[in-house]
Design a protein around this motif. Sequence first.
Motif, PDB file in Angstrom:
ATOM      1  N   TYR A 268      64.156  25.316  -0.099  1.00  9.82           N
ATOM      2  CA  TYR A 268      65.473  25.924  -0.270  1.00  9.82           C
ATOM      3  C   TYR A 268      65.712  26.287  -1.731  1.00  9.82           C
ATOM      4  O   TYR A 268      66.302  27.329  -2.055  1.00  9.82           O
ATOM      5  CB  TYR A 268      66.568  24.964   0.209  1.00  9.82           C
ATOM      6  CG  TYR A 268      66.857  25.061   1.692  1.00  9.82           C
ATOM      7  CD1 TYR A 268      66.710  23.944   2.519  1.00  9.82           C
ATOM      8  CD2 TYR A 268      67.276  26.254   2.279  1.00  9.82           C
ATOM      9  CE1 TYR A 268      66.960  24.015   3.883  1.00  9.82           C
ATOM     10  CE2 TYR A 268      67.525  26.334   3.644  1.00  9.82           C
ATOM     11  CZ  TYR A 268      67.365  25.222   4.448  1.00  9.82           C
ATOM     12  OH  TYR A 268      67.621  25.309   5.782  1.00  9.82           O
TER      13      TYR A 268
ATOM     14  N   LYS B 250      60.007  35.238   1.403  1.00  7.76           N
ATOM     15  CA  LYS B 250      61.166  34.669   2.094  1.00  7.76           C
ATOM     16  C   LYS B 250      60.831  34.356   3.551  1.00  7.76           C
ATOM     17  O   LYS B 250      61.217  33.306   4.071  1.00  7.76           O
ATOM     18  CB  LYS B 250      62.350  35.641   2.009  1.00  7.76           C
ATOM     19  CG  LYS B 250      62.961  35.739   0.607  1.00  7.76           C
ATOM     20  CD  LYS B 250      64.258  36.502   0.593  1.00  7.76           C
ATOM     21  CE  LYS B 250      64.047  37.979   0.864  1.00  7.76           C
ATOM     22  NZ  LYS B 250      65.280  38.756   0.722  1.00  7.76           N
TER      23      LYS B 250
ATOM     24  N   TYR C 279      66.326  34.779  -4.367  1.00  7.30           N
ATOM     25  CA  TYR C 279      67.573  35.544  -4.237  1.00  7.30           C
ATOM     26  C   TYR C 279      68.213  35.813  -5.597  1.00  7.30           C
ATOM     27  O   TYR C 279      68.870  36.840  -5.804  1.00  7.30           O
ATOM     28  CB  TYR C 279      68.550  34.795  -3.336  1.00  7.30           C
ATOM     29  CG  TYR C 279      68.259  34.986  -1.856  1.00  7.30           C
ATOM     30  CD1 TYR C 279      67.837  33.923  -1.060  1.00  7.30           C
ATOM     31  CD2 TYR C 279      68.383  36.237  -1.254  1.00  7.30           C
ATOM     32  CE1 TYR C 279      67.555  34.101   0.285  1.00  7.30           C
ATOM     33  CE2 TYR C 279      68.108  36.427   0.086  1.00  7.30           C
ATOM     34  CZ  TYR C 279      67.691  35.364   0.862  1.00  7.30           C
ATOM     35  OH  TYR C 279      67.415  35.551   2.184  1.00  7.30           O
TER      36      TYR C 279
ATOM     37  N   SER D   7      71.116  38.600  -5.441  1.00  3.54           N
ATOM     38  CA  SER D   7      71.973  38.123  -4.348  1.00  3.54           C
ATOM     39  C   SER D   7      72.482  36.725  -4.697  1.00  3.54           C
ATOM     40  O   SER D   7      71.969  35.715  -4.214  1.00  3.54           O
ATOM     41  CB  SER D   7      71.194  38.122  -3.028  1.00  3.54           C
ATOM     42  OG  SER D   7      70.686  39.397  -2.734  1.00  3.54           O
TER      43      SER D   7
ATOM     44  N   LYS E 210      74.017  29.458  -1.983  1.00  4.08           N
ATOM     45  CA  LYS E 210      74.053  28.780  -0.684  1.00  4.08           C
ATOM     46  C   LYS E 210      72.782  27.968  -0.440  1.00  4.08           C
ATOM     47  O   LYS E 210      72.836  26.781  -0.087  1.00  4.08           O
ATOM     48  CB  LYS E 210      74.231  29.825   0.425  1.00  4.08           C
ATOM     49  CG  LYS E 210      74.284  29.190   1.825  1.00  4.08           C
ATOM     50  CD  LYS E 210      74.447  30.240   2.909  1.00  4.08           C
ATOM     51  CE  LYS E 210      73.144  30.996   3.136  1.00  4.08           C
ATOM     52  NZ  LYS E 210      73.224  31.912   4.287  1.00  4.08           N
ATOM     53  N   HIS E 211      71.617  28.602  -0.634  1.00  2.78           N
ATOM     54  CA  HIS E 211      70.366  27.906  -0.344  1.00  2.78           C
ATOM     55  C   HIS E 211      70.084  26.799  -1.357  1.00  2.78           C
ATOM     56  O   HIS E 211      69.551  25.737  -1.003  1.00  2.78           O
ATOM     57  CB  HIS E 211      69.209  28.907  -0.317  1.00  2.78           C
ATOM     58  CG  HIS E 211      69.272  29.863   0.847  1.00  2.78           C
ATOM     59  ND1 HIS E 211      69.295  29.442   2.153  1.00  2.78           N
ATOM     60  CD2 HIS E 211      69.348  31.225   0.881  1.00  2.78           C
ATOM     61  CE1 HIS E 211      69.350  30.498   2.950  1.00  2.78           C
ATOM     62  NE2 HIS E 211      69.399  31.591   2.209  1.00  2.78           N
TER      63      HIS E 211
ATOM     64  N   ASP F 298      75.302  35.036  -4.033  1.00  6.96           N
ATOM     65  CA  ASP F 298      75.891  34.201  -2.983  1.00  6.96           C
ATOM     66  C   ASP F 298      74.813  33.499  -2.167  1.00  6.96           C
ATOM     67  O   ASP F 298      74.903  32.294  -1.881  1.00  6.96           O
ATOM     68  CB  ASP F 298      76.762  35.061  -2.060  1.00  6.96           C
ATOM     69  CG  ASP F 298      78.042  35.517  -2.749  1.00  6.96           C
ATOM     70  OD1 ASP F 298      78.622  36.510  -2.311  1.00  6.96           O
ATOM     71  OD2 ASP F 298      78.448  34.869  -3.743  1.00  6.96           O
ATOM     72  N   GLU F 299      73.764  34.254  -1.776  1.00 11.33           N
ATOM     73  CA  GLU F 299      72.677  33.665  -1.017  1.00 11.33           C
ATOM     74  C   GLU F 299      71.929  32.618  -1.842  1.00 11.33           C
ATOM     75  O   GLU F 299      71.532  31.563  -1.343  1.00 11.33           O
ATOM     76  CB  GLU F 299      71.691  34.748  -0.559  1.00 11.33           C
ATOM     77  CG  GLU F 299      72.189  35.630   0.567  1.00 11.33           C
ATOM     78  CD  GLU F 299      72.403  34.833   1.851  1.00 11.33           C
ATOM     79  OE1 GLU F 299      73.524  34.885   2.391  1.00 11.33           O
ATOM     80  OE2 GLU F 299      71.462  34.150   2.281  1.00 11.33           O
TER      81      GLU F 299
END
Length: 628
Positions: A247, A224, A254, A259, A265-266, A261-262
């Motif tokens: 991304y 990361k 993630y 994770s 998002k990415h 949500d992360e």
Amino acid sequence: MKTHKPLLSLSLSLLICFFGFSQNQLKADSIMKEIERGIMSPSQEMEAYYRLSTHTISPDERLRHAEYLLKLAEKANSQDYLIKAYMQIGIAHRFMGNLERALESLFKGADEATGKEQHKRTLGEIYAEISTCYTQNGDSENALYYGSKTIDLLRELGKKQPLALSLLNYGYDNYLIGNYDSAMAYYNEAEPILKQLKFELGVAYIIGNRALVYWKQGEREKAKEGLFAAIDMLKPMGDKYGMADYYNQLGNIYLEEGSEDEAIKHTLTGLSMAQSVGLKEQVRDASNLLFKLYNKRGNLEEAIKYQTQYYAYKDSIQNLETTQRLGDMRTEYEVGLKQAEVDLLLEQKRNNRIIIITGGVLLVAFICLAIIVYLSFKSKNRLSKQLAKQKDDLEVLNHTKDKFFSIISHDLRGPVNTLGGLVTVSQMYLKGGNAEGVKGMVDQMSDSVDRITKLLDTLLKWALQQRGHFPYVPEKLDLDTLVEDVIGMFQDNAKSKNIELKFDSDQTQQLLVDKNTTSTILRNLVNNAIKFTNKGGHVKIEATPDNDNKHCVIKVSDNGVGIPKEKLERLFNLDDSISTKGTSGERGLGLGLQLVKEFVQLNKGEIEVESSPDKGTTFTIKLPLFLD
């Protein structure tokens, strides 16, 4: 070794031109202003359009400028800019996901550059782009082959920056097949060269690619950290190609960590960047990842949206026929090179023979010369006949191979789509806690798998019987059995559209036909009838003996959308392979009816079609009856 797994990252010098020009729209705009002044000589104008095509950010703009450069080069008879134009056209098509057209242009450029000392560097650039195309198509074998040719050529020329970028590509191809230590070794060799040249774009990709290796080795935090560092370096350069892909990779990492949500998002950030510049490969990968994420969360509406988008982009980039054609392009190019070597050897041999003949005239006199000429002519004539026969045999084999791949793709599409639909319904039942519904779906999936297996066995057996042509082995066959097998194969398709599928026959008909080609005829006609019939319609198969009692008349009719008159006139045109979507958006290859006509003729039969728009279509075929 050939791999077809989805690419997890870009092969990082995909967007870097070997002349070291990063994509810079400001430079492109400046060059265009100079062109618009209209004071350039032909050579200056060609150089300007070449630089314009390398600097522009938009793949569409790159293609437009490169195609104009090609026209200028052809008009000026400039081989140098002709080669460069082919290369830039190939790069533009690759950015847009048109890999077949990309390779077509790149191999044209390679053919023009091969064997010419002044074009060695450009040939190295083209080999690197060919390697990249195969990387994007998941073909590691061909990618590594052309990557190795690129590195060997650039080491010979001593060109540091192109060599460093080729090492970067080659490391990525090793990463794709799991050779992580080798990938790291090539990255480590490339990095100091790029830093010495202060080539920040290449250094950014080294950092990003190395992060992907860390990820595969289980070091997620280092991965990361590296990906974020690479993205930060690419932002001021406006390199959306690299950022979109990185991304997406952050989204994958993630997701592994839980994770969600992360990850979402990415991945959404990567998807937005990819869509803004038309990067099909990155849109495909982001859509697939978002489907997994939303499906995991139980958001079926979003999951289905992104799954649909994923398959749309996947089909536009890669499929069985495209992969086969891309592999064939390498074969055609290599055969062309070998033929050139053979021509050169023949030319050398011919020159040597002239010298020998001249010496023979001086030493042995006229009679020896006559004998040599006679033997030479005889040998050449025999060789020409052998080469002509080999060429004809190869063309027949290649034609048969192409048709057989078309049959496999066409015949498997329906059953596989049915199985996919059953799986989707099962997932919905599971989400809703409907165990009985799932049990019913499992039984139907089992039946579907059995039908697919049976079809594969038949196709494989058929393929093994081929020797450069489609075999015609007529035998006594029961029509009822053939039709029932076909109805069983497409029953689920019909049910999914609430279509009544039935068979009407006054008596059992015994045919004298080839089993495999006749089955293909019936499968294609029934599949098309279902495909172009609206929900709630009907498809009917009828069989009656003809008036002469020598032929069986088989009719496959529907009350579907019908066929327009202008298309009806060219329905069986072998040069027209345009596919039409069905009433529920079913996809096809546009090849079925061409095969039907050919196989009906192979079985000494006839075919006719009647159709009216919005009323339906009836295909009538006559096949020989078995006569005692």
